[in-house]
Structure formats: structure tokens, C-alpha cells
Design an enzyme around this catalytic site. Structure first.
Site, short mmCIF file in Angstrom:
data_model
loop_
_atom_site.label_atom_id
_atom_site.label_comp_id
_atom_site.label_asym_id
_atom_site.label_seq_id
_atom_site.Cartn_x
_atom_site.Cartn_y
_atom_site.Cartn_z
N VAL A 62 -38.16 56.31 -12.69
CA VAL A 62 -36.36 56.92 -12.51
C VAL A 62 -35.68 56.62 -11.99
O VAL A 62 -34.54 57.35 -12.83
CB VAL A 62 -36.84 59.17 -12.43
CG1 VAL A 62 -37.25 59.64 -13.17
CG2 VAL A 62 -36.52 58.84 -11.23
N TYR A 63 -36.31 55.71 -11.33
CA TYR A 63 -35.07 54.57 -10.87
C TYR A 63 -33.89 54.49 -11.89
O TYR A 63 -34.69 53.36 -12.01
CB TYR A 63 -36.04 53.51 -9.51
CG TYR A 63 -36.26 54.19 -8.06
CD1 TYR A 63 -36.09 56.08 -8.28
CD2 TYR A 63 -36.53 53.38 -7.48
CE1 TYR A 63 -36.11 56.62 -7.10
CE2 TYR A 63 -37.18 54.61 -6.26
CZ TYR A 63 -37.20 55.48 -6.19
OH TYR A 63 -37.87 55.77 -4.75
N ALA A 64 -33.28 54.19 -12.03
CA ALA A 64 -32.00 53.12 -13.02
C ALA A 64 -33.24 53.46 -14.43
O ALA A 64 -33.12 52.38 -14.82
CB ALA A 64 -31.57 52.08 -12.43
N GLY B 105 -35.63 53.47 -15.10
CA GLY B 105 -37.13 52.30 -15.67
C GLY B 105 -36.45 51.02 -15.56
O GLY B 105 -37.29 49.85 -15.34
N LYS C 285 -43.95 55.81 -8.96
CA LYS C 285 -44.18 57.36 -8.69
C LYS C 285 -43.86 57.98 -9.82
O LYS C 285 -43.47 57.22 -10.76
CB LYS C 285 -43.14 57.96 -7.41
CG LYS C 285 -43.12 57.50 -5.99
CD LYS C 285 -41.42 58.14 -5.18
CE LYS C 285 -40.71 57.04 -4.01
NZ LYS C 285 -40.17 55.82 -4.14
#
Length: 317
Positions: A52-54, A56, A80
Site C-alpha cells: 500500500v505504500y504510495a 504500489g 507487507k
């Protein structure tokens, strides 16, 4: 850089990890490349990201750099899953395995070294969630598994379940926020992890940037606290109690002839049970300052003083 075993496993990682939460949002691909080069040149091996960081983009940038900048075989790649893009927790077997496939596609890899459950999902039976970890290892999509943002009882329950029967994959890591400004993990989560042979990966070890001392005179332009998408993340650590801890860190740093950043990192790095702090920098220059902490071991009297002053806010034992 010194390496440590991650939990009760044979996997070794550098005792400072590189976080990539800002990649693809506040950190562009060129800066990300400079960070990864500096980290690898310093002997770093553990690189942490999440699906979920940015949305993908962090994984995509890292995947590109693994082919262009760094030797993938020399790195420990961790990601994660369990949080959807709308912020809802979903640790169902269906979502987790699909999310892992998505991560591998974005990273351009056949497997990751460490796959972590990003959050505890109370709506999914824990045994179902943990069965996805077993499947991920059995299928060759990850080598090791861990958890993140789990409470003490959740760590204990998951760790015991995985070790209760042959063939289940042991949980070797627990990533959680831990710093001089956030010591609540010492109440239950850290002791539970240590008892289960699970290594701690300390996220936000610089108190969301506050322990660098940059906010002592206000909120500087370009800082996380000045960014709309990060302001609420930093704000809880800008109160008077946290300011007293920051001043103590600054005093210690001045006495040792180092930066407050190095003092804060060295403190959490050498706490009981901690394998590595995960440092997320916006620029390569900021990461370079963090890498200097490798040469610092805090004198016992300074460590004791910092323990005392930080206990005032957390109430930790």
C-alpha cells in the site's frame, strides 16, 4: 554494517533497515536510487516496503532499482499485506495471497525474503490468516514470514499457533513503532516477541522525524509536518512532553559530538530484542546522516538518562 539474526531464525539482516514508505510520493525514483546506492555501499541489506505504500509505486520503484542499481541476491527484501487501498484491514486468505502475487509482479521478483502481515484483522479467523503464510512459503513466494502492528497478545497467539504443529511456518519478525517517543511496545508487545523468539523491527525509530530536532523552533517548510498527507502523522509528537525528550537527545548529542539522529537511532537499535530500526528518509542526504549511527554506541550513563526521561511520557517499565 553489523548483521544480526532476525528472531530465532538463520536469516541475518543489517542492524539498520531501509524503509521505502516515501518512495513514489515524496521521494522520486532518482532520489530512491541514490538512497539504495548509499545504503548498499554502507553494507545495508534489509529493505522494507509494503503493497500500500504510495498505492504500489514504492514496490515498483524498488523493483526497478533491484535490476538497475543493486544486487538482489545481496539484499533481504521485505514487504507487507493485509491493508486494502481504502484503509480497511483484510487478512483473509484470498486477499493476502492475491496481494502477495501483486507485490511480486510490481517488484519483478519470483519471491521476497520476508513477507509480513501489515495489521491484525479481527474479522478473519487467525488460523485462516496464518494458513496464508504457510502457503506463501510452501509455494516459494517468500522465504520467511512476520507480522506488523500486532498487539502483545496477538503476537503471542500467532507465534504459539505457528510453532504448535510441524509444517507451519514460524513467525520470525514483528515490526512495530518504537522510539524514545513511543515506548508502549515495552509493556506487552516486545516481551511477547522476545518470549516467542521473534525479532523486533522498529519502525519510525526517529519519532516520525521529531527526534532529529528539526521541529524545535517550529515546523520547517518541506518537512513531513508541513505536508498535508503527513501532518497528522507527526502532530502527536509535537507536544511539550516530547519536546523535553528531544532536548535531552540534543544535549546528549552535543556532549558526544554527534547528531541527535544518531543518538536516537543508537538508543533504539540496542534495545533488548531489537534486530534493526527501519529508517525511512526523504532524501539520500538524510539517509546518509542515519548511516553514521552505525559507528555510535551510547555510553551507559547517557542511555540510562534517556531511559529515565522517556519513561516520563510513556509510563513504560
Amino acid at each position: 554494517m553489523e548483521e544480526r539474526h532476525l528472531g530465532r531464525s538463520g536469516l541475518t539482516v543489517s542492524r539498520l533497515g531501509l524503509g521505502t514508505m516515501t518512495w513514489g510520493q515524496d521521494t522520486d525514483p532518482d532520489e530512491a536510487a541514490a538512497q539504495l546506492r548509499a545504503f548498499v555501499d554502507a553494507g545495508g541489506t534489509l529493505v522494507d516496503t509494503a503493497d500500500v505504500y504510495a498505492d504500489g509505486r514504492s514496490e515498483r520503484i524498488l523493483g526497478h532499482l533491484l535490476h538497475e542499481v543493486a544486487d538482489r541476491d545481496g539484499l533481504v527484501i521485505a514487504t507487507k499485506a493485509a491493508i486494502r487501498s481504502n484503509g480497511r484491514y483484510d487478512a483473509s486468505r484470498r486477499h493476502l495471497l492475491a496481494a502477495l502475487d501483486g507485490s511480486l509482479e510490481r517488484l519483478g521478483l519470483e519471491y521476497v525474503d520476508l513477507w509480513q502481515l501489515h495489521a491484525y484483522d479481527p474479522s478473519t479467523p487467525l488460523e485462516e490468516t496464518l494458513s496464508a503464510l504457510d502457503e506463501a512459503v510452501a509455494s516459494g513466494r517468500t522465504r520467511y514470514v512476520g507480522v506488523s502492528n500486532y498487539a502483545g497478545w496477538q503476537i503471542a497467539k500467532a507465534g504459539a499457533w505457528q510453532r504448535a504443529w510441524p509444517g507451519r511456518e514460524p513467525i520470525i519478525s514483528a515490526q512495530m513503532e518504537y522510539s524514545l517517543l513511543s515506548r508502549d511496545v515495552e509493556r506487552e508487545a516486545a516481551p511477547a516477541a522476545q518470549d516467542a523468539g521473534i525479532g523486533l523491527l522498529a519502525s519510525s525509530p526517529l519519532g516520525r522525524g521529531v527526534l532529529t530536532g528539526k521541529y524545535r523552533s517550529g515546523i520547517p517548510a518541506g518537512s513531513r509536518a508541513a505536508a498535508p498527507h503527513f501532518a497528522d502523522f507527526v502532530q502527536p509528537y509535537l507536544d511539550e512532553e516530547c519536546a523535553r525528550i528531544v532536548e535531552s537527545v540534543v544535549t546528549a548529542a552535543e556532549g558526544l559530538g554527534v547528531t541527535p539522529l544518531s543518538v536516537a537511532l543508537a538508543w533504539v537499535r540496542d534495545r533488548p530484542g531489537v534486530t534493526a530500526p527501519i529508517v525511512g528518509a526523504r532524501t539520500a542526504a538524510q539517509l546518509g546522516q542515519a548511516l553514521l549511527s552505525e559507528d555510535l554506541t551510547l555510553p551507559q550513563e547517557i542511555r540510562a538518562a534517556l531511559d529515565d526521561v522517556s519513561d516520563m511520557t510513556s509510563g513504560s517499565a
